[in-house]
Enzyme design. Structure first.
Site, PDB file in Angstrom:
ATOM      1  N   TYR A  68       0.844  -1.199   0.000  1.00 55.08           N
ATOM      2  CA  TYR A  68       0.000   0.000   0.000  1.00 55.08           C
ATOM      3  C   TYR A  68       0.872   1.238   0.000  1.00 55.08           C
ATOM      4  CZ  TYR A  68      -4.895  -1.225   0.234  1.00 55.08           C
ATOM      5  OH  TYR A  68      -6.157  -1.617  -0.100  1.00 55.08           O
ATOM      6  N   GLU A  70      -0.628   4.882  -0.434  1.00 54.12           N
ATOM      7  CA  GLU A  70      -1.383   6.118  -0.692  1.00 54.12           C
ATOM      8  C   GLU A  70      -0.509   7.336  -0.421  1.00 54.12           C
ATOM      9  OE1 GLU A  70      -3.049   3.501   0.587  1.00 54.12           O
ATOM     10  OE2 GLU A  70      -5.211   3.764   0.377  1.00 54.12           O
ATOM     11  N   ASP A 245      -7.469  14.108 -23.970  1.00 54.90           N
ATOM     12  CA  ASP A 245      -7.377  12.677 -23.668  1.00 54.90           C
ATOM     13  C   ASP A 245      -6.684  12.028 -24.873  1.00 54.90           C
ATOM     14  OD1 ASP A 245      -7.772   9.972 -23.393  1.00 54.90           O
ATOM     15  OD2 ASP A 245      -9.862  10.134 -22.744  1.00 54.90           O
ATOM     16  N   THR A 274      -4.207   6.511 -21.399  1.00 58.70           N
ATOM     17  CA  THR A 274      -3.955   5.164 -20.902  1.00 58.70           C
ATOM     18  C   THR A 274      -2.540   4.815 -21.358  1.00 58.70           C
ATOM     19  OG1 THR A 274      -4.965   4.266 -22.901  1.00 58.70           O
ATOM     20  CG2 THR A 274      -6.339   4.328 -20.922  1.00 58.70           C
ATOM     21  N   LYS A 277      -2.317   1.267 -24.904  1.00 64.15           N
ATOM     22  CA  LYS A 277      -2.798   1.222 -26.291  1.00 64.15           C
ATOM     23  C   LYS A 277      -1.594   1.404 -27.215  1.00 64.15           C
ATOM     24  CE  LYS A 277      -7.514   2.681 -25.215  1.00 64.15           C
ATOM     25  NZ  LYS A 277      -7.618   3.366 -23.906  1.00 64.15           N
ATOM     26  N   ARG A 283      -1.494  -2.170 -18.623  1.00 64.22           N
ATOM     27  CA  ARG A 283      -2.846  -1.603 -18.566  1.00 64.22           C
ATOM     28  C   ARG A 283      -2.900  -0.576 -17.437  1.00 64.22           C
ATOM     29  NH1 ARG A 283      -7.308  -2.806 -20.990  1.00 64.22           N
ATOM     30  NH2 ARG A 283      -6.038  -4.242 -22.172  1.00 64.22           N
TER      31      ARG A 283
HETATM   32  N1  DSN Z   1     -12.071   0.797 -24.432  1.00 63.69           N
HETATM   33  C1  DSN Z   1     -11.227   1.793 -25.044  1.00 63.69           C
HETATM   34  C2  DSN Z   1     -11.235   1.669 -26.521  1.00 63.69           C
HETATM   35  O1  DSN Z   1     -11.395   0.565 -27.014  1.00 63.69           O
HETATM   36  O2  DSN Z   1     -11.062   2.643 -27.216  1.00 63.69           O
HETATM   37  C3  DSN Z   1     -11.563   3.151 -24.627  1.00 63.69           C
HETATM   38  O3  DSN Z   1     -11.867   3.185 -23.289  1.00 63.69           O
END
Ligand code: DSN
Length: 482
Positions: A68, A70, A245, A274, A277, A283
């Site tokens: 932990y 925080e 974003d 994120t 991707k 992730r």
């Molecule tokens: N689930 C993601 C996507 O496939 O674009 C976005 O949150």
């Protein structure tokens, strides 16, 4: 270390790890093996997916998961966080260097967490800040209950303008059923009905009328680049905070494919992403900000988040270190070039694409020209070993469940080494499936939006053709789980 040495180390690491897992729950070990087999054996075209490196994957499987922590680096609510401090500081340092950002916050567990941290940071900065200054209070702890009541009234009256879901925005950009559409008074901007492209004059006109506190730019299914300098001009004109974003295209920013006006970092107040991707990390999520917003972003925990996932932050640090290598730039450029090949291959075979093409990593096929819904197309493609996801197209007559679109992207197969010829062939296989799929009918004899019939033999033929390409570009070469 040479590539064969690394592959053989990775192989023995996973063989042994799976034996350990199987000693407790063999079905999980088996599912893990099967997932690798499935990913190896299919054309993964989901635009938001990728294949992280073994170094990134292995970093997640450690005892950092048990800790932990925080708080922030050097300022934790638990004892014994010195190693987590090392990990979080390194993740932030690599992120700042990679993106040229003033400040990076690596704790968000996901994109929605990152966006929530950003929203509350903007609210805290924009609403609490001046309020505290007016009230001559030194910090939030000096506020009385009556102060909070007044603040809550202000917080509940803020406006957000984001891209609509069917135009390619994300549900966290003010979509009604999402918390972003409930915590803010929201309005959405779309795309030009003729071209499918963003119309900056229309966004500006809407912003002037609506006067949002937050202008959100970024997308999940818009196949084009965005001019963030123009978005910042719009935000500045109406006094909004520009939040970008970049979850989908962070890898193209990191790899310097998107530069100048297309790089959100120099133009936005806050950038969220994120990490799994096109950036090809574990992730998770992340927030980048200017120094001005850093103190409020740092309050992500306890404002929105609980304990950080230290094992994932460690893997983010490893992934960002990878992305700082020159070869990541080559990869990112190939992602964009391959999207052109994929789009060109589809167009030349008669497919209809939203906006008529792409200049990022994704392509949105309007499958209504094949007489199919997105749901039918997605299922038929999956039968043939092509993994995609259905997606709305602008003003979609089939709604968000059945849809009229198929969204595909190049990040994952580019990681496997696919180039122009393979993506052209992939386009050919997609069109072959779509042309040979017929919509089904319901029991009542009316047209079905879900059932379909793929002509005999097509799935096997497409799978054989895919296997030829996939065998030439193995996933995790040398990793043997036998
Ligand atoms: N689930 C993601 C996507 O496939 O674009 C976005 O949150």
């Amino acid at each position: 270390m040479t590539a064969p040495d690394l592959a053989s180390l990775t192989s023995s690491a996973y063989q042994q790890a799976l034996e350990v897992i199987a000693s407790v729950e063999p079905r999980i070990a088996e599912a893990t093996r099967q997932e690798l087999a499935d990913q190896r054996g299919s054309l993964k075209l989901i635009a938001s997916e990728n294949y992280a490196s073994p170094a990134v994957l292995l970093t997640m499987g450690t005892w950092f998961s048990d800790k932990y922590a925080e708080g922030t680096v050097g300022h934790r609510f638990y004892a014994g966080c010195q190693n987590v401090d090392t990990v979080e500081a390194l993740a932030a340092e690599h992120a700042r260097e990679l993106f040229g950002a003033e400040y990076a916050y690596a704790q968000p567990h996901s994109g929605i967490d990152a966006n929530l941290v950003a929203f509350w940071s903007i609210l805290a900065h924009r609403v609490e800040g001046p309020w505290l200054a007016n009230a001559e209070k030194k910090n939030v702890n000096d506020l009385t209950e009556a102060d909070w009541e007044s603040l809550r009234r202000e917080l509940g009256n803020q406006r957000l303008l984001g891209m609509s879901l069917d135009a390619g925005g994300h549900l966290t950009h003010g979509f009604r059923p999402n918390i972003s559409g409930k915590m803010f008074h929201q309005q959405q901007y779309g795309t030009d009905p003729e071209t499918g492209l963003l119309d900056y004059d229309a966004v500006a006109a809407k912003a002037r009328e609506f006067k949002p506190l937050v202008l959100v730019a970024g997308y999940s299914a818009y196949p084009r680049r965005v001019n963030f300098a123009k978005m910042r001009e719009i935000a500045d004109e109406v006094g909004a905070t520009l939040m970008v974003d970049m979850a989908h295209f962070a890898g193209l920013v990191a790899g310097k494919v998107f530069t100048g006006d297309e790089d959100p970092v120099p133009h936005a107040h806050i950038v969220t992403t994120t990490t799994h991707k096109s950036l090809r990390g574990p992730r998770g999520g992340m927030v980048l900000a200017t120094e001005e917003y850093a103190p409020s972003v740092d309050r992500g925990c306890p404002m929105v988040l609980g304990g950080p996932l230290s094992h994932v932050m460690a893997a983010k640090a490893v992934a960002f270190a990878e992305a700082r290598r020159p070869e990541f730039g080559t990869y990112a450029q190939a992602v964009a070039d391959n999207a052109q090949s994929l789009a060109g291959g589809l167009l030349s075979r008669g497919a209809k694409l939203v906006t008529g093409g792409t200049d990022n990593h994704l392509v949105l096929i309007d499958v209504s020209s094949f007489g199919l819904t997105g749901r039918q197309a997605e299922s038929a493609l999956l039968d043939a070993g092509i993994v995609t996801n259905r997606n709305s197209v602008p003003a979609d007559p089939n709604g968000a469940w059945y849809t009229s679109g198929i969204r595909i992207g190049t990040p994952a197969l580019t990681t496997r080494g696919f180039g122009h010829d393979e993506f052209d062939r992939t386009a050919d296989l997609i069109v072959e499936v779509l042309r040979n799929t017929e919509p089904g009918t319901t029991k009542a004899g009316t047209p079905s939006q879900a059932s379909y019939r793929l002509a005999d033999g097509v799935a096997d033929k497409v799978k054989d053709a895919s296997a030829e390409m996939l065998d030439k570009h193995p996933l995790y070469p040398g990793l043997d789980l036998a």
